[in-house]
Enzyme design. Structure first.
Site, short mmCIF file in Angstrom:
data_model
loop_
_atom_site.label_atom_id
_atom_site.label_comp_id
_atom_site.label_asym_id
_atom_site.label_seq_id
_atom_site.Cartn_x
_atom_site.Cartn_y
_atom_site.Cartn_z
N GLU A 1 0.88 -1.18 0.00
CA GLU A 1 0.00 0.00 0.00
C GLU A 1 0.91 1.23 0.00
O GLU A 1 1.80 1.34 0.85
CB GLU A 1 -0.87 0.03 1.26
N ASN B 1 -5.98 -2.87 6.43
CA ASN B 1 -6.28 -2.98 7.87
C ASN B 1 -7.65 -2.43 8.22
O ASN B 1 -8.27 -2.85 9.19
CB ASN B 1 -5.18 -2.33 8.70
N1 CAA Z 1 8.71 -15.88 5.43
C1 CAA Z 1 9.04 -16.21 4.18
N2 CAA Z 1 8.41 -17.15 3.45
C2 CAA Z 1 7.40 -17.79 4.04
C3 CAA Z 1 6.99 -17.52 5.36
C4 CAA Z 1 7.70 -16.53 6.06
N3 CAA Z 1 7.38 -16.19 7.30
N4 CAA Z 1 5.94 -18.33 5.67
C5 CAA Z 1 5.72 -19.08 4.58
N5 CAA Z 1 6.59 -18.76 3.61
C6 CAA Z 1 6.66 -19.31 2.27
C7 CAA Z 1 7.03 -20.78 2.33
O1 CAA Z 1 8.43 -20.96 2.39
C8 CAA Z 1 6.43 -21.30 1.04
O2 CAA Z 1 7.31 -20.97 -0.02
P1 CAA Z 1 7.44 -21.91 -1.32
O3 CAA Z 1 6.10 -21.92 -1.98
O4 CAA Z 1 8.51 -21.22 -2.10
O5 CAA Z 1 7.85 -23.26 -0.81
C9 CAA Z 1 5.17 -20.45 0.86
O6 CAA Z 1 5.36 -19.28 1.67
C10 CAA Z 1 3.93 -21.18 1.33
O7 CAA Z 1 4.15 -21.56 2.68
P2 CAA Z 1 3.62 -22.91 3.34
O8 CAA Z 1 3.49 -23.95 2.27
O9 CAA Z 1 4.45 -23.21 4.53
O10 CAA Z 1 2.22 -22.53 3.96
P3 CAA Z 1 0.95 -21.89 3.32
O11 CAA Z 1 0.72 -22.33 1.92
O12 CAA Z 1 -0.11 -22.09 4.34
O13 CAA Z 1 1.28 -20.33 3.26
C11 CAA Z 1 1.19 -18.19 4.22
C12 CAA Z 1 1.66 -19.63 4.39
C13 CAA Z 1 1.90 -17.57 3.02
C14 CAA Z 1 1.56 -17.44 5.47
C15 CAA Z 1 -0.36 -18.22 3.94
O14 CAA Z 1 -1.00 -18.96 4.94
C16 CAA Z 1 -0.96 -16.83 3.90
O15 CAA Z 1 -0.92 -16.17 2.88
N6 CAA Z 1 -1.58 -16.42 5.01
C17 CAA Z 1 -2.22 -15.11 5.11
C18 CAA Z 1 -1.17 -14.08 5.37
C19 CAA Z 1 -1.77 -12.72 5.47
O16 CAA Z 1 -2.96 -12.48 5.39
N7 CAA Z 1 -0.90 -11.75 5.66
C20 CAA Z 1 -1.30 -10.37 5.86
C21 CAA Z 1 -1.32 -10.09 7.30
S1 CAA Z 1 -1.85 -8.45 7.60
C22 CAA Z 1 -0.47 -7.55 7.48
O17 CAA Z 1 0.62 -8.00 7.32
C23 CAA Z 1 -0.69 -6.08 7.53
C24 CAA Z 1 -0.46 -5.45 8.78
O18 CAA Z 1 -0.33 -4.25 8.76
C25 CAA Z 1 -0.50 -6.16 10.07
#
Ligand code: CAA
Length: 283
Positions: free
Chosen positions: A152, A190
Site C-alpha cells: 500500500e 487494515n
Molecule cells: N517468510 C518467508 N516465506 C514464508 C513464510 C515466512 N514467514 N511463511 C511461509 N513462507 C513461504 C514458504 O516458504 C512457502 O514458499 P514456497 O512456496 O517457495 O515453498 C510459501 O510461503 C507457502 O508456505 P507454506 O506452504 O508453509 O504454507 P501456506 O501455503 O499455508 O502459506 C502463508 C503460508 C503464506 C503465510 C499463507 O498462509 C498466507 O498467505 N496467510 C495469510 C497471510 C496474510 O494475510 N498476511 C497479511 C497479514 S496483515 C499484514 O501484514 C498487515 C499489517 O499491517 C499487520
C-alpha cells in the site's frame, strides 16, 4: 530520482522481511536495530529464510551469498548517510516513530526519501518530525513480506509527485503490486481486516464457536489461506493490538475496540508465534 541504496530501520519480522526482499532485488541495504542482539537475530532470520530457499532449489547458493553481501547491519543511524530511501519498520507507537524520523532527518542525505511501513498511523504526523514533508510517504508491506505481493502506497497532502512516483517505481522494482490510499487510519487492508479479526476474537470470547471452528469456517467458507485467529498469531497479537488501539483513537469507531480477551493475552505476552503461544501453542 534513482534509488541505489536503501535503509531499513528495525530488523524485526517486517524489517527483516523488507531487508530480504530489497536485497534480493539487487539494492544495497543498511538495516538497523537498537542493539547487537536484536540485529543478530534479525540477520539470522534472513539468512535462515534464504537457506530454506536454497534447500528447496528456488535460489542458488551464489544468489544467496550475493544477497547477504548486499546487507549491512548497524546499530547507529549514522550509517544511513548515503541512502536514497530509508524505510522505517519499528513498533506502531507514534512517539517512537517521530523520534526515529527526527534522527533520520539529520542522518539521511537531503535528497533521501523517508518512508514508514506503518500499518495504521498518520504518515503526516510522522512527517512533522522532519524538515522534508514533501519527501515522506508510506510504503506498507504485508507479512510475510517475501510472500505477500501487495504494497500500500500512502500519500500525504504534502508528498510530492516525484516522491510518490519514485516510491511506486521502487515498490514495483521489488516485485510488489501497488495500491494507493490516502493517509487515513488503517489505509485499505487494515481498515477491512482489523474489524474482522477483532470480531473473531469476540466470537471466541462469547463462546459461540471454538478457535478451530472459527478458523476453519473462514478458511473453508471464505477460502482465506488461514483463519483470523491463526492470522493474529502470525502477525503478532501485539501488532494487531497497537493497530486497533491507534485506529480507535483516531476514528472512535466501536468496531476497533479491543476485546477483553485480547487485553488479557497482551498482558500475558501470548503474542502468537513469536512468543510460542497465542490462540494456539507453537512450542
Ligand atoms: N517468510 C518467508 N516465506 C514464508 C513464510 C515466512 N514467514 N511463511 C511461509 N513462507 C513461504 C514458504 O516458504 C512457502 O514458499 P514456497 O512456496 O517457495 O515453498 C510459501 O510461503 C507457502 O508456505 P507454506 O506452504 O508453509 O504454507 P501456506 O501455503 O499455508 O502459506 C502463508 C503460508 C503464506 C503465510 C499463507 O498462509 C498466507 O498467505 N496467510 C495469510 C497471510 C496474510 O494475510 N498476511 C497479511 C497479514 S496483515 C499484514 O501484514 C498487515 C499489517 O499491517 C499487520
Amino acid at each position: 530520482m534513482e534509488i541505489k541504496k536503501v535503509g531499513v530501520v528495525g530488523c524485526g519480522t517486517m524489517g527483516a522481511g523488507i531487508t530480504q526482499v530489497v536485497a534480493m532485488s539487487g539494492y544495497q541495504v543498511v538495516t538497523s536495530e537498537i542493539n547487537d542482539e536484536l540485529l543478530k537475530k534479525g540477520l539470522n532470520s534472513i539468512n535462515a529464510q534464504l537457506t530454506k530457499s536454497v534447500e528447496k532449489g528456488k535460489l542458488s547458493q551464489a544468489d544467496k551469498d550475493a544477497t547477504m553481501a548486499r546487507i549491512k547491519g548497524t546499530t547507529t543511524t549514522k550509517d544511513f548517510g548515503d541512502c536514497d530511501l530509508v524505510i522505517e519498520a519499528a513498533v506502531e507507537l507514534m512517539d517512537l516513530k517521530k523520534k526515529i524520523f527526527a534522527d533520520l532527518d539529520k542522518s539521511a542525505p537531503k535528497h533521501a526519501i523517508l518512508a514508514s511501513n506503518t500499518s495504521s498511523l498518520s504518515v503526516m504526523d510522522m512527517a512533522t518530525a522532519t524538515s522534508r514533508l514533501d519527501k515522506m510517504l508510506g510504503i506498507h508491506f504485508f507479512n510475510p513480506v517475501p510472500v505477500m505481493k501487495l504494497v500500500e502506497l500512502i500519500r500525504t497532502i504534502a508528498t510530492s509527485d516525484e516522491t510518490f512516483e519514485t516510491g511506486r517505481r521502487f515498490a514495483e522494482s521489488v516485485g510488489k503490486t501497488v495500491v494507493v490510499a490516502k493517509d487515513a487510519p488503517g489505509f485499505i487492508v487494515n481498515r477491512l481486516m482489523v474489524p474482522q479479526v477483532l470480531h473473531a476474537v469476540r466470537l471466541l470470547e462469547s463462546g459461540i464457536a471454538s478457535r478451530e471452528d472459527i478458523d476453519t469456517a473462514i478458511q473453508l467458507g471464505l477460502n482465506h489461506p488461514m483463519g483470523p485467529l491463526t492470522l493474529i498469531d502470525l502477525v503478532g497479537l501485539d501488532v494487531v493490538y497497537f493497530i486497533a488501539q491507534a485506529m480507535y483513537e483516531e476514528t472512535k469507531d466501536p468496531q476497533y475496540i479491543i476485546p477483553n480477551l485480547m487485553h488479557k493475552m497482551f498482558a500475558a505476552r501470548w503474542l502468537g508465534r513469536k512468543t510460542g503461544k497465542g490462540f494456539y501453542d507453537y512450542k
